[in-house]
Scaffold this active site. Structure first.
Site, PDB file in Angstrom:
ATOM      1  N   HIS A 150       8.401 -26.607   0.725  1.00 21.55           N
ATOM      2  CA  HIS A 150       7.729 -28.081  -0.059  1.00 21.55           C
ATOM      3  C   HIS A 150       6.345 -27.643  -1.062  1.00 21.55           C
ATOM      4  O   HIS A 150       5.536 -28.673  -1.516  1.00 21.55           O
ATOM      5  CB  HIS A 150       7.376 -29.024   1.298  1.00 21.55           C
ATOM      6  CG  HIS A 150       7.918 -30.156   2.149  1.00 21.55           C
ATOM      7  ND1 HIS A 150       9.288 -31.222   1.423  1.00 21.55           N
ATOM      8  CD2 HIS A 150       9.007 -28.997   2.899  1.00 21.55           C
ATOM      9  CE1 HIS A 150       9.235 -31.318   3.232  1.00 21.55           C
ATOM     10  NE2 HIS A 150       9.775 -29.779   3.602  1.00 21.55           N
ATOM     11  N   GLU A 163       0.906  -1.009  -0.390  1.00 20.86           N
ATOM     12  CA  GLU A 163      -0.019  -0.173  -0.202  1.00 20.86           C
ATOM     13  C   GLU A 163       0.736   1.200   0.075  1.00 20.86           C
ATOM     14  O   GLU A 163       0.771   2.591  -0.515  1.00 20.86           O
ATOM     15  CB  GLU A 163      -0.755   0.089   1.281  1.00 20.86           C
ATOM     16  CG  GLU A 163      -2.000   0.941   1.210  1.00 20.86           C
ATOM     17  CD  GLU A 163      -3.213   0.044   1.816  1.00 20.86           C
ATOM     18  OE1 GLU A 163      -4.308   0.267   1.426  1.00 20.86           O
ATOM     19  OE2 GLU A 163      -3.496   0.625   3.550  1.00 20.86           O
ATOM     20  N   LYS A 199     -14.318   2.114  -1.870  1.00 20.58           N
ATOM     21  CA  LYS A 199     -14.471   2.233  -0.802  1.00 20.58           C
ATOM     22  C   LYS A 199     -16.228   3.018  -1.694  1.00 20.58           C
ATOM     23  O   LYS A 199     -17.054   2.944  -1.323  1.00 20.58           O
ATOM     24  CB  LYS A 199     -13.705   3.156   0.050  1.00 20.58           C
ATOM     25  CG  LYS A 199     -12.485   2.769   0.795  1.00 20.58           C
ATOM     26  CD  LYS A 199     -11.941   3.910   1.064  1.00 20.58           C
ATOM     27  CE  LYS A 199     -11.424   2.696   2.886  1.00 20.58           C
ATOM     28  NZ  LYS A 199     -10.781   3.842   3.140  1.00 20.58           N
TER      29      LYS A 199
END
Length: 481
Positions: free
Chosen positions: A329, A300, A449
């Protein structure tokens, strides 16, 4: 003190994919640039959005510690459950501190072995997740009366946290009645905003989100300190660690400044060597969620379309978290033989011994099994094995010419976690200056938003809903069984 070994970032170890060993030499361009940026950061410390750099210093430190300890003293012993409501920077730091400094079984421990209430951080509006936490709190001994809700929102208008708060306020009022306000502690703007108005009207206890401290830089403020203190974490040690690291991160000599070193290495590897993906791989489960906190900080802060002069630059690097040895792995095959576009931060721990009685120390591997193929493990410790695995992975990355560096914790405690947090905040500040971008804004987050506001019917945001509908509701390519 944390130790950083960055030898594997140079061409002497990883060939053409590494940097010139003279990059950081006295008299070099990078050395001079680092000194200049250190002077610039000294001149801006404590101003604008750099007030996070004062969190470990008085008077801000003393004010926050006094406030946190006062509210903690009032709440201690009164609650069996604590639910933190927040998102992004209002949650990731809290989760990281709890994971690093309390055992993974913390919530399962009996009351006498826990230094505080069980802690749940609800950082999403997934109804199944949120509902499960609420049902547990309602059905546990004492129910909602014994549950503290810590609401963290500077403005009070973040949709996720606002909706969570509205749900718990209604539940508490119905379950407890007029005294329900004692079950809420809000961390919000000290003077203004929607949540401030609600707190003043309803009489909730509050702590401040300090001015000039953005969410992703707020973990060492009351945003992170309150829940840590409630769960028995030494918040003074956290801030002492940050202060100790600050001494080194303000040194003008590049070789003496760990934040300037790491920023120089990572930005140069990213911009000149194509290492635009930055993997953080702790070799300790308890540090894994610090990598989550780092991902927000790095992404950000540095992911910006425009530089400070308005030029389109598409700056930034993609942070990736991995866990040693688990991801040896699952990911290392890609890391070694896939695109050579990554730089790696390996994190190791010298000693897992802890002063926390609920956290076990090292574990010895017994002898006497009598199977030749695994006799080499007998009598060794799990710390030896874990760190051998880390060193083997480091070697394998070097063999594949993948730049990497190692950050070593002498032990995992609040002091060293405070150092780690402040180090990466300062690395981010240096990197932002090197990239020529604003590390403290997040304009791209706003589109989502305001679109959410429009889709949920907030007054004044209809045009954003219309834009979403125009873009996404035309006939597209859809598979449906």
């Amino acid at each position: 003190m944390l130790r950083i070994d960055y030898s594997n970032c140079f061409s002497s170890r990883v060939g053409d994919h590494g940097l010139d060993p003279d990059l950081l030499a006295p008299g070099s361009e990078a050395h001079a640039a680092g000194a200049a940026l250190t002077r610039k950061l000294a001149s801006t410390k404590g101003t604008g959005w750099e007030r996070w750099r004062l969190l470990h210093e008085n008077p801000m430190r003393a004010e926050h510690i006094e406030g946190v300890e006062s509210v903690t003293a009032r709440c201690r012993g009164e609650f069996d459950n604590m639910v933190v409501l927040g998102i992004g920077g209002s949650a990731l730091g809290n989760i990281a501190l709890q994971a690093a400094l309390n055992p993974p079984t913390y919530n399962l421990l009996p009351r006498g072995l826990r230094p505080g209430p069980r802690m749940f951080v609800v950082d999403n509006v997934d109804p199944s997740n949120f509902g499960a936490v609420l049902r547990f709190c309602e059905s546990s001994e004492g129910g909602l009366k014994r549950t503290l809700f810590n609401v963290i929102s500077k403005s009070g208008e973040t949709a996720e946290t606002a909706s969570q708060f509205m749900v718990i306020r209604d539940l508490l009022k119905r379950a407890i009645g007029p005294g329900y306000t004692s079950n809420v502690v809000a961390i919000t703007d000290p003077a203004k905003g929607t949540m401030r108005q609600i707190c003043d009207a309803e009489g909730f206890a509050t702590l401040p989100v300090p001015d000039g401290v953005g969410g992703r830089f707020s973990v060492l403020s009351p945003v992170g300190l309150f829940s840590a203190a409630m769960c028995g974490i030494d918040i003074n040690a956290l801030l002492d660690g940050a202060a100790a690291m600050d001494v080194h991160c303000t040194k003008p000599d590049l070789h003496a400044n760990p934040a300037a070193i790491l920023a120089t290495l990572l930005v140069t590897l990213g911009t000149r060597k194509g290492k635009t993906n930055h993997v953080m791989m702790p070799y300790a489960n308890s540090l894994y969620l610090l990598a989550d906190w780092y991902r927000q900080l790095w992404a950000e802060s540095l992911g910006k379309k425009f530089d400070r002069t308005g030029n389109t630059v598409y700056a930034g690097f993609t942070p990736i978290k991995a866990l040693g040895t688990t991801d040896q792995h699952s990911q290392v095959q890609l890391y070694r033989e896939g695109p050579n576009d990554k730089a790696f931060a390996l994190v190791e721990v010298e000693s897992f011994e802890s002063s926390n009685p609920t956290i076990p120390g090292d574990i010895k591997i017994p002898t006497g099994l009598g199977v030749d193929a695994i006799t080499y493990l007998e009598g060794k410790s799990m710390t030896e094995l874990l760190n051998a695995e880390k060193r083997a992975t480091e070697y394998a990355l070097v063999e594949s010419q993948r730049p990497n560096f190692t950050i070593t914790f002498p032990t995992i405690d609040a002091h060293h976690v405070g150092q780690f947090i402040y180090l990466w905040e300062m690395v981010t500040a240096y990197a932002g200056l090197m990239l020529g971008i604003d590390a403290y804004d997040q304009p791209a987050v706003e589109t989502g938003k305001v679109a959410t506001f429009g889709l949920m019917g907030r007054s004044g945001f209809q045009k954003h809903k219309d834009a979403v509908d125009r873009t996404l509701t035309t006939t597209g390519a859809v598979w449906k069984a």
